[in-house]
Design a protein around this motif. Sequence first.
Motif, PDB file in Angstrom:
ATOM      1  N   GLY A  86      22.990   1.762   5.792  1.00 23.89           N
ATOM      2  CA  GLY A  86      21.538   1.898   5.731  1.00 23.89           C
ATOM      3  C   GLY A  86      20.971   3.010   6.589  1.00 23.89           C
ATOM      4  N   PHE A  87      21.826   3.882   7.112  1.00 24.01           N
ATOM      5  CA  PHE A  87      21.327   4.965   7.965  1.00 24.01           C
ATOM      6  C   PHE A  87      21.320   6.274   7.186  1.00 24.01           C
ATOM      7  N   VAL A  88      20.126   6.808   7.006  1.00 25.58           N
ATOM      8  CA  VAL A  88      19.942   8.146   6.428  1.00 25.58           C
ATOM      9  C   VAL A  88      19.086   8.931   7.414  1.00 25.58           C
ATOM     10  N   PRO A  89      19.595  10.009   7.984  1.00 29.21           N
ATOM     11  CA  PRO A  89      18.847  10.716   9.037  1.00 29.21           C
ATOM     12  C   PRO A  89      17.631  11.447   8.500  1.00 29.21           C
ATOM     13  N   ASP A  90      16.640  11.589   9.359  1.00 32.53           N
ATOM     14  CA  ASP A  90      15.492  12.445   9.053  1.00 32.53           C
ATOM     15  C   ASP A  90      15.788  13.900   9.417  1.00 32.53           C
ATOM     16  N   VAL A  91      16.710  14.086  10.355  1.00 29.00           N
ATOM     17  CA  VAL A  91      17.092  15.425  10.790  1.00 29.00           C
ATOM     18  C   VAL A  91      18.500  15.347  11.357  1.00 29.00           C
ATOM     19  N   ILE A  92      19.253  16.444  11.208  1.00 27.92           N
ATOM     20  CA  ILE A  92      20.641  16.509  11.675  1.00 27.92           C
ATOM     21  C   ILE A  92      20.779  17.687  12.628  1.00 27.92           C
ATOM     22  N   PHE A 108      23.823  14.838   2.803  1.00 27.31           N
ATOM     23  CA  PHE A 108      22.370  14.598   2.896  1.00 27.31           C
ATOM     24  C   PHE A 108      21.634  15.883   2.502  1.00 27.31           C
ATOM     25  N   PRO A 109      21.604  16.200   1.203  1.00 31.21           N
ATOM     26  CA  PRO A 109      21.117  17.511   0.765  1.00 31.21           C
ATOM     27  C   PRO A 109      19.650  17.798   1.049  1.00 31.21           C
ATOM     28  N   ASP A 110      18.837  16.776   1.180  1.00 31.67           N
ATOM     29  CA  ASP A 110      17.406  17.014   1.390  1.00 31.67           C
ATOM     30  C   ASP A 110      16.985  16.813   2.843  1.00 31.67           C
ATOM     31  N   ARG A 111      17.960  16.750   3.767  1.00 33.94           N
ATOM     32  CA  ARG A 111      17.653  16.539   5.171  1.00 33.94           C
ATOM     33  C   ARG A 111      17.884  17.826   5.966  1.00 33.94           C
ATOM     34  N   PRO A 112      16.936  18.204   6.823  1.00 35.18           N
ATOM     35  CA  PRO A 112      17.064  19.471   7.550  1.00 35.18           C
ATOM     36  C   PRO A 112      18.224  19.449   8.547  1.00 35.18           C
ATOM     37  N   LEU A 389      13.475  20.920  27.654  1.00 38.84           N
ATOM     38  CA  LEU A 389      13.759  19.711  26.890  1.00 38.84           C
ATOM     39  C   LEU A 389      12.621  19.339  25.938  1.00 38.84           C
ATOM     40  N   PRO A 390      11.348  19.374  26.377  1.00 35.23           N
ATOM     41  CA  PRO A 390      10.279  19.073  25.422  1.00 35.23           C
ATOM     42  C   PRO A 390      10.263  20.020  24.216  1.00 35.23           C
ATOM     43  N   ARG A 391      10.681  21.259  24.407  1.00 37.46           N
ATOM     44  CA  ARG A 391      10.731  22.195  23.279  1.00 37.46           C
ATOM     45  C   ARG A 391      11.815  21.791  22.286  1.00 37.46           C
ATOM     46  N   HIS A 392      12.965  21.364  22.806  1.00 36.07           N
ATOM     47  CA  HIS A 392      14.022  20.882  21.924  1.00 36.07           C
ATOM     48  C   HIS A 392      13.563  19.657  21.143  1.00 36.07           C
ATOM     49  N   VAL A 393      12.939  18.716  21.843  1.00 38.39           N
ATOM     50  CA  VAL A 393      12.481  17.487  21.191  1.00 38.39           C
ATOM     51  C   VAL A 393      11.430  17.807  20.137  1.00 38.39           C
ATOM     52  N   GLN A 394      10.499  18.696  20.460  1.00 38.38           N
ATOM     53  CA  GLN A 394       9.447  19.032  19.514  1.00 38.38           C
ATOM     54  C   GLN A 394       9.994  19.731  18.277  1.00 38.38           C
ATOM     55  N   LEU A 395      10.980  20.607  18.481  1.00 40.52           N
ATOM     56  CA  LEU A 395      11.603  21.276  17.338  1.00 40.52           C
ATOM     57  C   LEU A 395      12.224  20.256  16.397  1.00 40.52           C
ATOM     58  N   ILE A 396      12.930  19.281  16.951  1.00 37.17           N
ATOM     59  CA  ILE A 396      13.559  18.251  16.127  1.00 37.17           C
ATOM     60  C   ILE A 396      12.497  17.424  15.394  1.00 37.17           C
ATOM     61  N   LYS A 397      11.427  17.086  16.089  1.00 35.62           N
ATOM     62  CA  LYS A 397      10.347  16.333  15.448  1.00 35.62           C
ATOM     63  C   LYS A 397       9.701  17.139  14.322  1.00 35.62           C
ATOM     64  N   ASP A 398       9.476  18.418  14.594  1.00 31.46           N
ATOM     65  CA  ASP A 398       8.854  19.265  13.568  1.00 31.46           C
ATOM     66  C   ASP A 398       9.738  19.392  12.336  1.00 31.46           C
ATOM     67  N   LYS A 402       8.914  17.981   8.646  1.00 33.05           N
ATOM     68  CA  LYS A 402       8.717  19.102   7.729  1.00 33.05           C
ATOM     69  C   LYS A 402       7.481  19.916   8.071  1.00 33.05           C
ATOM     70  N   THR A 403       7.087  19.902   9.353  1.00 33.50           N
ATOM     71  CA  THR A 403       5.974  20.745   9.800  1.00 33.50           C
ATOM     72  C   THR A 403       6.486  21.909  10.629  1.00 33.50           C
ATOM     73  N   PHE A 404       7.798  22.148  10.544  1.00 32.89           N
ATOM     74  CA  PHE A 404       8.408  23.212  11.351  1.00 32.89           C
ATOM     75  C   PHE A 404       7.852  24.571  10.971  1.00 32.89           C
ATOM     76  N   LYS A 405       7.473  25.348  11.988  1.00 34.82           N
ATOM     77  CA  LYS A 405       7.004  26.719  11.772  1.00 34.82           C
ATOM     78  C   LYS A 405       8.212  27.659  11.738  1.00 34.82           C
ATOM     79  N   PRO A 406       8.085  28.834  11.112  1.00 31.54           N
ATOM     80  CA  PRO A 406       9.234  29.721  10.943  1.00 31.54           C
ATOM     81  C   PRO A 406       9.894  30.190  12.219  1.00 31.54           C
TER      82      PRO A 406
END
Length: 412
Positions: A86-92, A108-112, A389-398, A402-406
Motif C-alpha cells: 500500500g505504499f506509493v511515494p509522492d516523491v523519490i 512509479f512512472p508518474d512520481r517525481p 536543511l529547510p531548502r532540501h525539505v521545501q524542494l521535496i515538498k514542492d 507539483k509546485t516545483f519551480k524550474p
Amino acid sequence: MRVLFLHTNFPAQYRHVAQALAQDPNNQVVFGTKNRDVNLPGIYKAIFEPSRNPHPTTHHYIRPLESAVLHGQAVFKLSEQLKHQGFVPDVICGHSGWGPTLYIKDAFPDRPLICYFEWFYNSHGADADFDPTDPLSIDDLARIRTKNAPILLDLYTCDRGLSPTNWQKAQFPQEFHQKISVLHDGVDTEYFKPKPGAKLVLPNLDLSGVDEIVTYVARGMEPYRGFPQFIETIAYVQERRPNCHVVIVGSDRVCYGKSLPDGSSYKDFMLQKVPLDLSRVHFTDSLPYGQYLQVIQASSVHVYLTRPFVLSWSMIEAMSTGCLVLASDTAPVTEVIQDGKNGLLVDFFSPQKIAERIDEVLDNPTSMAEIRANARKTALERYALADLLPRHVQLIKDMASKTFKPTIPVIR
C-alpha cells in the motif's frame, strides 16, 4: 506526504533530511537500502539485495554497469513489494551511480524523482589525470567513459538533480546542467563548533599534555586524499618539531582510486618507505562522531589534501570547529577556501612545502586566530545545516505537490 529514499548505504547523505521529514507525523518515510545495521526513529527501512554479483567474465568496462543494473533490478522488485503493502511515494530521492534509481521511474512512472549527482567521471581535467606520475592508458580512457552509463540514464530519467558543490556540478555534461541545482548537504554548525582550550583525550590516546597536534581525516588512506604526501610531510615535520604529535583518523583501506597491485595497503607501503617516529604518530581508525569532534577541536593545524574530486564533508566540519585548515590548492577546495583568509592552500605534490606551512601555523598561533574565525564564519554563512536543511525539505515538498519551480538558488 510519502517519501521514498534510495541509497545502497543508510542513511548517507540523506541522514538529516530523512530525519526531518520523519519527525512530521503527516509524513511517511521509507528508505530503500542494503544496510541492515543502522536504524533511525520514524524511518521504515526496506532492504534490497542484488540477486548476484557481476559475472567475473563480464568485460571490465561493463562490470560497474552490470552491478548497477542488478541493484536497479533489486529496487524494482522492492518497489513492487511496497505497492502490495500500500505504499506509493509522492516523491523519490535517490543517489545516482550505483543503480538503485535506474528503474524507479518504471516502477512509479508518474512520481517525481530527485537524483543526488555526486560525481561524473571525466578522463581529463579532474581526478583521473591529476597525477603526472600515473598517466592514463587507452584502456583507462574507455573504462572511465563507460563508467558514466548508469549516471547518464539517471540524468535522462530524473525530474531534478542536486549536486553539493559548483565544482561537482561542473563535471556533468553541459546539456544536463539545467536539471541540476547546487545545494550542499549542510554541516551541523551547532555540533561542530570551537572549544577553546580543548585537550585531546580518547579511550586509548591521551594527548592532553601536547601543545602541537597535526590532524588528518579521511575515510581511507589513499592517494586520492593525499595520504602518501601526508606521510612524507610528517617526516619533515618530525625533523624540526620534536614535540609535535600527529593524529590520523581513517580506515586502512582504499575508498577511491586504485589499490596497490600487490594487495598491500598504502599505510604499510608508506610506513616502510618513510621512517617516522611512530610514538608521535597516532592512527585511530574511524571514530564515532563524538571522538572525531574531539580530535578536530583539539587540532593545532588540520591538513586536508584531495585530488580534484568530491569535496569531503570533513573539511567543512573542520572549518566549522574553527580549525586552521591547511588544504590542497585544488578545484574542490578553492571553491571554499581563500588562501590566507579562511584557510591556507598548499601544493598537493610538495610534502616539503606542506611541512613549511605547518611550521608557519605552529610558529604563529596568535596571528592565525583571524583565519580560524573566518573558517567558522564561512561554515556558518554558506554550509550551515540550519539554513540548508529547510531548502532540501521545501524542494521535496514542492516536487511532491507539483509546485516545483524550474530553478532554486545556487549556494555560492
